[in-house]
Design a protein around this motif. Structure first.
Motif, short mmCIF file in Angstrom:
data_model
loop_
_atom_site.label_atom_id
_atom_site.label_comp_id
_atom_site.label_asym_id
_atom_site.label_seq_id
_atom_site.Cartn_x
_atom_site.Cartn_y
_atom_site.Cartn_z
N ARG A 105 0.78 -1.35 -0.03
CA ARG A 105 -0.07 0.19 0.02
C ARG A 105 0.84 1.21 -0.10
O ARG A 105 1.91 1.26 0.25
N GLU A 106 0.24 2.33 -0.28
CA GLU A 106 0.85 3.67 -0.18
C GLU A 106 2.01 3.46 -1.15
O GLU A 106 3.12 4.07 -0.72
N HIS A 110 1.04 0.26 -6.22
CA HIS A 110 0.10 -0.35 -5.38
C HIS A 110 -0.86 -1.11 -6.29
O HIS A 110 -1.33 -0.40 -7.37
N ILE A 443 -13.24 -1.47 -2.91
CA ILE A 443 -12.77 -1.66 -1.23
C ILE A 443 -13.72 -3.36 -1.13
O ILE A 443 -14.93 -3.15 -1.28
N HIS A 449 -13.61 3.90 3.86
CA HIS A 449 -12.55 4.58 4.75
C HIS A 449 -13.08 5.46 5.83
O HIS A 449 -13.54 6.62 5.98
N ARG A 472 0.51 5.14 11.50
CA ARG A 472 1.17 4.93 9.96
C ARG A 472 1.96 6.26 9.54
O ARG A 472 3.01 5.96 8.98
N CYS A 482 -8.04 2.83 10.31
CA CYS A 482 -9.07 3.01 8.98
C CYS A 482 -9.62 1.64 9.05
O CYS A 482 -8.83 0.71 8.85
N CYS A 485 -8.47 0.60 5.28
CA CYS A 485 -7.00 0.22 5.05
C CYS A 485 -6.35 -0.65 6.04
O CYS A 485 -5.40 -1.24 6.08
N ASP A 486 -6.99 -0.88 7.13
CA ASP A 486 -6.57 -1.82 8.36
C ASP A 486 -5.03 -1.08 8.78
O ASP A 486 -4.01 -1.97 9.08
N HIS A 501 -3.49 11.06 5.58
CA HIS A 501 -3.12 9.63 4.88
C HIS A 501 -4.15 9.31 3.49
O HIS A 501 -3.40 8.99 2.69
N HIS A 502 -5.39 9.74 3.61
CA HIS A 502 -6.26 9.70 2.59
C HIS A 502 -6.09 10.85 1.66
O HIS A 502 -6.62 10.47 0.61
#
Length: 508
Positions: A105-106, A110, A443, A449, A472, A482, A485-486, A501-502
């Motif tokens: 991720r990120e 991705h 998702i 989210h 994170r 989140c 995103c966990d 983050h988002h």
């Protein structure tokens, strides 16, 4: 002495009658209509195969948990195992350096889709516990080490035998077959790993393969050291692969110089099979006379031959000398081949005589090489130090490649254009994963989210500290995460890491 092509050959053996056990080609029910990639593949990796994998993998996981290994586990089902195989095929089409990269991720690299099918930890748990044989039977087999009853391949044998049986039942080969070696790359430390200097894959597991001219794998044997009988390893391998009870008679087997052996060729002839292959000078039963033989100064196109009853030994001068042995061909039947040679600053075309056995060998020997090329186009294998996983991945490759060959065979018989290999594998992957090929990854169902507590159930005494995560972005302890995103993310008036983050921002 060696004779020339102009001398008569009065000892041509009686021609073979082609009498296969079944009608050659795709077998029922796949020989009707145009079956889908998933339907074809399901005849190789059948319900019985997935049941075998699930039962033994669950037993192996339970055994590993008893030993004290720490991992989350729930019993794998056939549907989940099918998705696991689908993920391996997905990775063969969309190639990334490491398995974990499919869940990264990120990053601008991705990939969103894999997480919607299976979370990373679950995929890795299935992979690490994957088992193809009963663990209890494996323990009994281990007690036999050092004896003749010990089976070195017991860990993979049940699945290999099932895939071999399915390969034979779904398709019956046409008359011309090839036997050759195949190397499967592995870095596993295992006693049967081989080195072959002339192969693109020099280190790996060696298979002996029987293939149709179109590349369909009919049968295969994993190489085992010290398995040769008194007649030699090459004799044992070919005699095992070429089974009259399952094939029928009248087949012509093409081999390279490792397998070609006068004793083997005579045995095949007695069984009702023809044979043709290049041979090594000095092998028992091959001509040793040099009278009238080819030399380095012999002109291109020169032919020399000797007949020993049903065996025909032929030498032909091309760029270098070519030596073949055959039990079904005449010396020369009028074949001409054109070559272009440089001379006086320009290319000149010359026509050369070519023995019948050379023409037929070039036409039919490439079945295994064709299969290797198709497997290499979208190969499943990922880096692993477990030789059993390497073989499992190769069996998936064989099933997918044979499925594609059946698809092209059916399209040819119906005068339709077949799919490309990539398109076929994409459709097969989508079928196994239970999704449509044209699908926009979303998702996972029920997730958005949204900020949620890292742990919903707390005792009053541990409400402040229990279940918190590292953020994170700022790496501080946080009680928020989140849902989709966990990942842990701070949600404070002066430190809104969730929003940053988002939005794709990071803290300075």
């Amino acid at each position: 002495r060696w004779r020339t092509e102009a001398e008569p050959d009065d000892g041509v053996p009686q021609s073979l009658t082609f009498n296969p056990k079944r009608a050659p080609g795709v077998q029922p029910p796949l020989n009707m209509g145009s079956p889908s990639p998933g339907e074809i593949f399901s005849h190789f990796f059948s319900a019985a195969v997935f049941k075998l994998l699930c039962e033994n993998t669950n037993k192996n996981a339970a055994k590993n948990l008893e030993r004290g290994k720490k991992f989350d586990w729930s019993e794998v089902t056939p549907g989940e195992m099918q998705k696991f195989v689908g993920m391996l095929l997905y990775m063969s089409v969309l190639d990334l350096p490491r398995m974990s990269d499919f869940w990264r991720r990120e990053s601008i690299f991705h990939v969103a889709f894999p997480a919607t099918v299976m979370v990373r930890n679950r995929f890795m748990s299935i992979l690490s516990n994957l088992q193809m044989s009963d663990p209890e039977e494996c323990e009994e087999n281990d007690k036999k080490k050092g004896s003749e009853d010990y089976d070195q391949f017991h860990l993979v044998r049940p699945l290999m035998e099932m895939i071999c049986m399915n390969c034979k039942s779904i398709y019956h080969p046409r008359q011309h077959l090839a036997v050759d070696e195949r190397m499967v790359r592995t870095k596993a430390r295992f006693g049967i790993k081989q080195y072959l200097k002339g192969k693109p894959t020099k280190w790996g597991l060696k298979f002996f393969v029987l293939a149709d001219v179109n590349g369909y794998i009919i049968d295969f044997i994993l190489y085992k050291p010290n398995r040769a009988s008194g007649k030699g390893l090459s004799f044992d391998i070919v005699a095992t692969l070429v089974d009259k009870d399952s094939l029928g008679s009248g087949y012509i087997i093409y081999t390279n110089n490792f397998f070609t052996n006068p004793i083997l060729f005579r045995h095949l002839r007695q069984q009702g099979f023809g044979a043709c292959g290049t041979y090594r000078q000095g092998r028992d039963g091959t001509p040793t006379t040099q009278e009238n033989a080819l030399t380095k100064t012999s002109p291109r196109g020169s032919i020399r031959w000797i007949r020993d009853r049903e065996l025909l030994f032929v030498k032909w001068m091309d760029v270098r000398e070519v030596s073949l042995c055959s039990t079904v061909h005449s010396v020369f039947s009028g074949d001409i081949v054109d070559h272009y040679v440089s001379g006086d600053g320009a290319e000149q075309k010359i026509s050369l005589l070519r023995p019948t056995s050379v023409t037929e060998y070039n036409k039919y020997m490439g079945g295994v090489d064709t299969s290797d090329q198709m497997i290499g186009t979208h190969s499943v294998p990922r880096k692993t130090m477990r030789w059993t996983v390497t073989i499992f991945q190769h069996l998936v490759d064989i099933a997918a490649t044979n499925s594609f060959i059946i698809h092209t065979d059916r399209c040819d018989s119906m005068q339709q254009n077949p799919m490309t290999r990539q398109r076929f594998q994409e459709q097969l992957t989508a079928h196994l994963l239970g999704v449509k090929l044209k699908n926009v990854p979303q998702i996972p169902p029920g997730q958005k989210h949204l900020p949620v507590p890292t742990r919903s159930e707390h005792t009053e005494a541990h409400k402040a500290g229990q279940g918190r995560r590292r953020c994170r972005l700022c790496h501080r302890s946080t009680a928020w995460m989140c849902e989709a995103c966990d990942v842990g993310l701070c949600l404070q008036p002066d430190r809104n890491c969730f929003w940053q983050h988002h939005q794709g921002h990071s803290l300075q």
